[in-house]
Design an enzyme around this catalytic site. Structure first.
Site, PDB file in Angstrom:
ATOM      1  CB  ILE A 417      47.424  29.100  46.088  1.00  0.00           C
ATOM      2  CG1 ILE A 417      46.253  27.988  45.498  1.00  0.00           C
ATOM      3  CG2 ILE A 417      48.150  28.541  47.201  1.00  0.00           C
ATOM      4  CD1 ILE A 417      46.763  26.840  45.222  1.00  0.00           C
ATOM      5  N   GLY A 418      45.284  31.407  44.595  1.00  0.00           N
ATOM      6  CA  GLY A 418      44.686  31.982  43.264  1.00  0.00           C
ATOM      7  C   GLY A 418      43.246  32.527  43.205  1.00  0.00           C
ATOM      8  N   GLY A 420      40.372  33.548  40.141  1.00  0.00           N
ATOM      9  CA  GLY A 420      39.949  33.479  38.782  1.00  0.00           C
ATOM     10  C   GLY A 420      38.669  33.768  38.454  1.00  0.00           C
ATOM     11  N   GLY A 421      37.997  33.819  37.243  1.00  0.00           N
ATOM     12  CA  GLY A 421      36.909  34.090  37.208  1.00  0.00           C
ATOM     13  C   GLY A 421      35.855  33.129  37.547  1.00  0.00           C
ATOM     14  CG  PHE A 422      35.007  29.464  36.314  1.00  0.00           C
ATOM     15  CD1 PHE A 422      33.991  29.500  35.981  1.00  0.00           C
ATOM     16  CD2 PHE A 422      36.345  29.595  35.782  1.00  0.00           C
ATOM     17  CE1 PHE A 422      33.524  29.352  34.541  1.00  0.00           C
ATOM     18  CE2 PHE A 422      35.750  29.404  34.176  1.00  0.00           C
ATOM     19  CZ  PHE A 422      34.520  29.282  33.610  1.00  0.00           C
ATOM     20  N   GLY A 423      36.182  31.646  40.622  1.00  0.00           N
ATOM     21  CA  GLY A 423      36.336  31.459  42.000  1.00  0.00           C
ATOM     22  C   GLY A 423      37.777  31.554  42.654  1.00  0.00           C
ATOM     23  CE  LYS A 439      38.797  26.876  39.586  1.00  0.00           C
ATOM     24  NZ  LYS A 439      39.357  28.251  39.422  1.00  0.00           N
ATOM     25  CG  ASP A 537      39.952  32.309  30.093  1.00  0.00           C
ATOM     26  OD1 ASP A 537      40.384  33.117  29.265  1.00  0.00           O
ATOM     27  OD2 ASP A 537      39.800  32.342  31.197  1.00  0.00           O
TER      28      ASP A 537
END
Length: 756
Positions: A417-418, A420-423, A439, A537
């Site tokens: 579902i997503g 991002g910069g962290f995973g 995550k 962020d």
């Protein structure tokens, strides 16, 4: 000769302190709640005849000078932003000094001001400093302010002694507040009160009065006593369990009567605040009760998030002043009752206490039995965490990789579902039916597993209604997984910028509520939580919406996992182009004002419904902020409001949000407000300072330089870069220096969710 000047509760624009240099004969000067800004002129403090100075509840800044007229014994400066040390000249014998709700420098119980409440001298320091912890702010003169245990209810018999009252077949003890110090009575049950002001023209100093009458058939013992305050009266409870509470305020007009004498001419109006929020303006006891000497109870809801509950009554100079007597005006309260809506507290009933203890013991036994079975079947990941964690006390739930794989169907792409910069982020469902978001952190984290667990443990302790809740984590092999609550309505960016996909349209009241919610969450991270965190962020994709469209900030704390050092200079900037504060992007200078800048961008997006990165109204404006600055300068803010809202917009609130946004995005960090100040501005409790628009006429404005570089790079490399189906955002996970350009940024799909 002017000797008495009294002005209070004026509405209108902010104004500087009036010029009174020639009124040297002033004895009483009251300029209360008049929206006065700037500093108190030094000559005011030196007026030889001045005995009373009341400038409370304005927006005054600066310090109090050491040189003060000797006759000045009544000083009320509550509710301002005064700072610096408390001068010894204020600490004379005989006087009533109120320094509450300010930013003075206080060092604790050894402060000279803490030794000054003797004889006829009263020094009110309640919330007088913003540099102390929450408990030390309300009790700055108490040593070792800790909460050995937490309470979950409060019952106060205002102005009277302890009183037992039967309510719903239970006997409730209402604690009296008539003993101890008149202004700062502290109870062993972690509550107290503080009152400010003075009954003008009365011969003695009184910041509050105790009122009592003989009980009658119409007035019970609970309503036969009351506390009367001439200006502001606060009841507070600290060491209170976090949660939702029902607040009952008991009133009865026992000073003014219904008889045929002049007593019937009395009229009383005051304001009621709960948790610093105005819940009732111009409250009139007689009107609500249907006459004098008749009880009335008003009910409110309150949420406690930091162990602190505050109830305040403020007299706004309305109603009768001299009839029937000079000292009968002000706010009047008979009793206070605070009861939790959750069921972990006993309300003082021994039988209920025993029942809860038995239930708790049984629950613990059941939980341990289930955990034992899971452990035996190998479904708990504790034994798989590794030798590195032997002896390490985990502060959060440790999931096994087997559990996570089962919940996400082995990280099926259909459950993703997503990104991002962290995973990557996956939706999952635990065996008990709980929907979760997982995550999958990238393996480039520089910290070891032990440090990772410590960080996650600390982050899991941060709980606030506007922060995404952490359920636990998993560490097996090279897998670093974090498990969070699932947000039903995706991210704010998804709803704002992809309304055709989300099929959600946020009306203005919801948008305004989201602005306040984000601000409260950031204020908690910056100023209220045990672990102070700069998010780094803040953007629309990192604000998630639950089923009620309440905002919850995600990705807080994860930047700490990639830190190389613990200084205020960051060699690795984590953020998103268009949201990063210039001092952080260019020089790596990291303070909480970085989040303030990003918050300003986000609330501009909420008002306009447009992305700061992807909206270019013309070649003259490089981004949404650039355009908003120009519209503010040209007085055309209406053009910024999302046209989809039509006429269903509170124009005053929209203008307030835009002004705050431009204040937050000032190129100079020191001129940006704190998040707690922003909350007050949004709620209308604090005036917004006037800002000089920094529009596009400043072609070298550092706020827009990175965006201009980025758009130029994107145009130059359009033949190389491929565009995804949706619009894009750019994350900065590379090292910065003052010469870094935008070409090194990674491009990631914007239509994603980022958690914590």
């Amino acid at each position: 000769m002017l000797v008495d000047l009294r002005i209070s509760d004026l509405k209108g624009p902010a104004q500087e302190f009036p010029l009174l240099r020639s009124t040297t004969g002033l004895v009483t000067l009251i300029l209360r709640n008049c929206n006065i800004t700037g500093e108190i002129p030094a000559y005011i403090w030196r007026f030889r005849e001045l005995q009373m100075l009341d400038v409370s509840f304005n927006r005054l800044v600066g310090t109090i000078p050491n040189r003060i007229a000797r006759k000045l014994k009544l000083v009320f400066v509550a509710g301002n932003m005064l700072s610096g040390n408390i001068p010894d000249a204020l600490l004379r014998d005989g006087g009533n000094i109120d320094l509450s709700y300010n930013n003075f420098t206080l060092q604790g119980p050894d402060e000279p001001a803490c030794q000054s409440n003797t004889g006829n001298r009263i020094i009110n320091l309640y919330k007088g400093s913003s540099t102390l912890s929450t408990l030390q702010r309300i009790l700055p003169c108490t040593r070792d302010v800790v909460c050995p245990k937490y309470k979950c209810s409060l019952h106060v018999n205002c102005g009277g002694n302890d009183l037992t009252v039967r309510e719903s077949k239970r006997r409730i003890i209402y604690e009296g507040d008539s003993g101890g110090d008149f202004s700062r009575y502290l109870s062993g049950n972690y509550w107290g009160f503080t009152s400010t002001g003075d009954f003008i023209d009365e011969p003695t100093y009184q910041d509050s009065r105790l009122i009592n009458i003989t009980p009658t058939t119409n007035i019970s013992d609970l309503y036969s006593t009351a506390r009367l305050s001439p200006l502001s009266l606060v009841y507070f409870h600290y060491c209170l369990e976090n949660g939702s509470y029902n607040v009952s305020l008991h009133f009865a007009e026992i000073l003014f009567t219904n008889d045929s004498t002049y007593n019937r001419l009395g009229k009383r109006m005051f304001d009621i605040y709960i948790q610093e929020k105005l819940v009732w303006k111009d409250f009139n006891i007689e009107d609500e009760a249907g006459g004098a000497r008749k009880p009335v109870v008003e009910y409110f809801n309150a949420t406690v998030t930091d162990g602190m509950l505050e109830i305040r009554f403020y007299w706004a100079s309305k109603g009768t002043i001299r009839i029937p007597n000079r000292g009968d005006y002000g706010s009047l309260i008979s009793a206070i009752s605070v009861i939790p809506t959750f069921k972990v507290c006993s309300h003082g009933n021994k039988k209920n206490t025993t029942a809860y203890i038995v239930a708790a013991v049984l629950t613990v036994c059941v939980i341990f039995s289930i955990l034992g079975i899971l452990w035996w079947k190998g479904l708990m990941g504790r034994k798989r965490v590794g030798k590195d964690f032997e002896g390490l006390e985990l502060q959060t739930v440790a999931f096994s990789l087997k559990q996570i794989r089962a919940a996400t169907n082995n990280f099926d792409a259909a459950n993703k579902i997503g990104e991002g910069g962290f995973g990557s982020v996956y939706k999952g469902q635990l065996s008990d039916g709980t929907i979760i978001a997982v995550k999958q952190l990238s393996s480039r984290s520089r910290q070891g597993n032990r440090e990772f667990l410590n960080e996650i443990g600390m982050i899991s302790c941060l709980q606030h209604p506007n922060l995404v809740k952490l359920y636990g984590c998993c560490i097996e092999g090279d897998q670093l997984l974090v498990v969070y609550e699932y947000m039903e309505n995706n991210s704010l960016a998804h709803v704002l910028f992809d309304s055709n996909v989300s099929q959600l349209m946020l009306d203005w009241p919801t948008r305004f509520r989201i602005c306040i919610g984000i601000a409260r969450g950031l204020a908690f991270l910056h100023e209220e939580s045990r672990l102070r965190i700069v998010h780094r962020d803040i953007k629309a994709t990192n604000v998630l919406l639950d089923k009620d469209l309440s905002p919850k900030i995600s990705d807080f704390g994860l930047a700490r996992l990639n830190e190389d050092e613990k200084t205020h200079i960051s060699t690795k900037v984590a953020g998103t182009i268009g949201y990063i504060a210039p001092e952080y992007a260019l020089w790596g200078y990291l303070t909480d004002k970085v989040d303030v800048y990003s918050f300003g961008i986000v609330i501009l997006e909420i008002v306009s419904g447009k992305s700061n990165n992807n909206y270019m109204p013309s070649h003259s404006f490089i981004c949404l902020l650039d355009w908003a600055s120009h519209l503010q300068e040209s007085k055309n803010i209406d053009e910024l409001v999302d046209e989809r809202l039509g006429s269903q917009v509170n124009r005053e609130e929209a203008e307030r949000v835009v002004k705050i946004a431009l204040l937050c995005t000032n190129a100079t960090p020191s001129l940006r407000p704190t998040m707690s100040e922003i909350v007050q501005m949004l709620e209308g409790k604090m005036e917004i300072p006037e800002v000089t628009p920094e529009g596009s006429k400043y072609t070298n404005d550092v706020r827009f330089k990175a965006m201009k570089d980025f758009h130029q790079q994107r145009q130059n490399q359009s033949s190389v870069w491929t565009q995804s189906q949706n619009s894009t955002i750019i994350r900065t996970d590379v090292a910065y220096s003052s010469s870094t350009s935008a070409s090194g940024f990674n491009e990631i799909s914007r239509n994603t969710i980022s958690y914590l």
